[in-house]
Design a protein around this motif. Structure first.
Motif, PDB file in Angstrom:
ATOM      1  N   LEU A   1       0.828  -1.203   0.000  1.00 35.57           N
ATOM      2  CA  LEU A   1       0.000   0.000   0.000  1.00 35.57           C
ATOM      3  C   LEU A   1       0.867   1.261   0.000  1.00 35.57           C
ATOM      4  O   LEU A   1       0.531   2.258  -0.646  1.00 35.57           O
ATOM      5  N   GLU A   2       1.991   1.207   0.698  1.00 32.98           N
ATOM      6  CA  GLU A   2       2.930   2.334   0.701  1.00 32.98           C
ATOM      7  C   GLU A   2       3.579   2.486  -0.678  1.00 32.98           C
ATOM      8  O   GLU A   2       3.661   3.593  -1.217  1.00 32.98           O
ATOM      9  N   GLU A   3       4.044   1.392  -1.242  1.00 34.66           N
ATOM     10  CA  GLU A   3       4.708   1.435  -2.551  1.00 34.66           C
ATOM     11  C   GLU A   3       3.760   1.891  -3.654  1.00 34.66           C
ATOM     12  O   GLU A   3       4.175   2.566  -4.593  1.00 34.66           O
ATOM     13  N   ALA A   4       2.471   1.567  -3.522  1.00 37.74           N
ATOM     14  CA  ALA A   4       1.473   1.971  -4.512  1.00 37.74           C
ATOM     15  C   ALA A   4       1.023   3.417  -4.319  1.00 37.74           C
ATOM     16  O   ALA A   4       0.280   3.948  -5.146  1.00 37.74           O
ATOM     17  N   GLY A   5       1.449   4.040  -3.237  1.00 37.47           N
ATOM     18  CA  GLY A   5       1.070   5.425  -2.976  1.00 37.47           C
ATOM     19  C   GLY A   5      -0.288   5.598  -2.328  1.00 37.47           C
ATOM     20  O   GLY A   5      -0.776   6.717  -2.199  1.00 37.47           O
ATOM     21  N   VAL A   6      -0.912   4.490  -1.922  1.00 36.99           N
ATOM     22  CA  VAL A   6      -2.184   4.591  -1.202  1.00 36.99           C
ATOM     23  C   VAL A   6      -1.918   5.202   0.176  1.00 36.99           C
ATOM     24  O   VAL A   6      -2.584   6.154   0.587  1.00 36.99           O
ATOM     25  N   ILE A   7      -0.928   4.674   0.877  1.00 39.51           N
ATOM     26  CA  ILE A   7      -0.459   5.261   2.133  1.00 39.51           C
ATOM     27  C   ILE A   7       0.715   6.151   1.746  1.00 39.51           C
ATOM     28  O   ILE A   7       1.752   5.651   1.299  1.00 39.51           O
ATOM     29  N   THR A   8       0.541   7.450   1.888  1.00 38.14           N
ATOM     30  CA  THR A   8       1.577   8.382   1.421  1.00 38.14           C
ATOM     31  C   THR A   8       2.600   8.721   2.496  1.00 38.14           C
ATOM     32  O   THR A   8       3.742   9.010   2.171  1.00 38.14           O
ATOM     33  N   ARG A   9       2.185   8.725   3.768  1.00 41.36           N
ATOM     34  CA  ARG A   9       3.112   8.954   4.877  1.00 41.36           C
ATOM     35  C   ARG A   9       2.381   8.749   6.188  1.00 41.36           C
ATOM     36  O   ARG A   9       1.158   8.700   6.231  1.00 41.36           O
ATOM     37  N   ARG A  10       3.144   8.654   7.245  1.00 42.66           N
ATOM     38  CA  ARG A  10       2.583   8.493   8.590  1.00 42.66           C
ATOM     39  C   ARG A  10       3.044   9.688   9.413  1.00 42.66           C
ATOM     40  O   ARG A  10       4.234   9.991   9.439  1.00 42.66           O
ATOM     41  N   VAL A  11       2.097  10.363  10.052  1.00 37.40           N
ATOM     42  CA  VAL A  11       2.410  11.608  10.743  1.00 37.40           C
ATOM     43  C   VAL A  11       1.752  11.649  12.122  1.00 37.40           C
ATOM     44  O   VAL A  11       0.860  10.864  12.415  1.00 37.40           O
ATOM     45  N   ALA A  12       2.189  12.612  12.927  1.00 39.28           N
ATOM     46  CA  ALA A  12       1.534  12.910  14.195  1.00 39.28           C
ATOM     47  C   ALA A  12       0.601  14.093  13.969  1.00 39.28           C
ATOM     48  O   ALA A  12       0.969  15.067  13.305  1.00 39.28           O
TER      49      ALA A  12
END
Length: 154
Positions: free
Chosen positions: A41-52
């Protein structure tokens, strides 16, 4: 995305710090297949980043404004110049190119009205703009960063 991918995304939108063992349990997978799906999902760009997520008031940023901008020029070069100019303004936390009366809508967060005035002067000094209209938020009634991911593909 299949049903399990959608469940993973929904869970991570609620809490990106969720330990893999708990995430896997919640979506009905073992850890390794769950981790592989997260990476996919990260590699496909669905999950773009994880933030606070930070409370703006507690961070000393109590003023939120929505700034509607009408450009004087609508050429591609002007659009690129606008994007570059606002990218250099850290108070701008969202930029939307719009259809309708305004060409752009900015979400701007500052300490107070004096800080907003400084921001406004920097914005209008960088670009040739036709109109700039600001509206100030009185109260945030509802807020979410989570997209409404349906559990199935419908």
């Amino acid at each position: 995305m299949d049903r399990i991918d959608r469940m993973i995304v929904a869970e991570l939108q609620r809490d990106a710090t969720l330990p893999l063992v708990r995430l896997a349990d919640r979506v009905g997978l073992s850890q390794t297949p769950c981790w592989k799906r997260v990476r996919k999902l990260e590699e496909a760009g669905v999950i773009t980043r994880r933030v606070a997520l930070v409370d703006p008031d507690k961070a000393g940023l109590g003023l939120t404004a929505f700034v509607a901008v009408t450009a004087a020029d609508h050429s591609p070069a002007s659009q690129e110049a606008f994007a570059a100019a606002v990218a250099g303004l850290p108070e701008v936390i969202e930029v939307w190119r719009m259809a309708g009366e305004a060409d752009y809508l900015l979400k701007v967060v500052t300490r107070d009205i004096a800080a907003f005035d400084l921001f406004y002067r920097r914005l209008t000094g960088r670009l040739d703009l036709k109109t700039v209209t600001s509206q100030f938020a009185m109260e945030r009634v509802a807020y979410s960063t989570a997209l409404p991911i349906p559990p199935d593909e419908s």
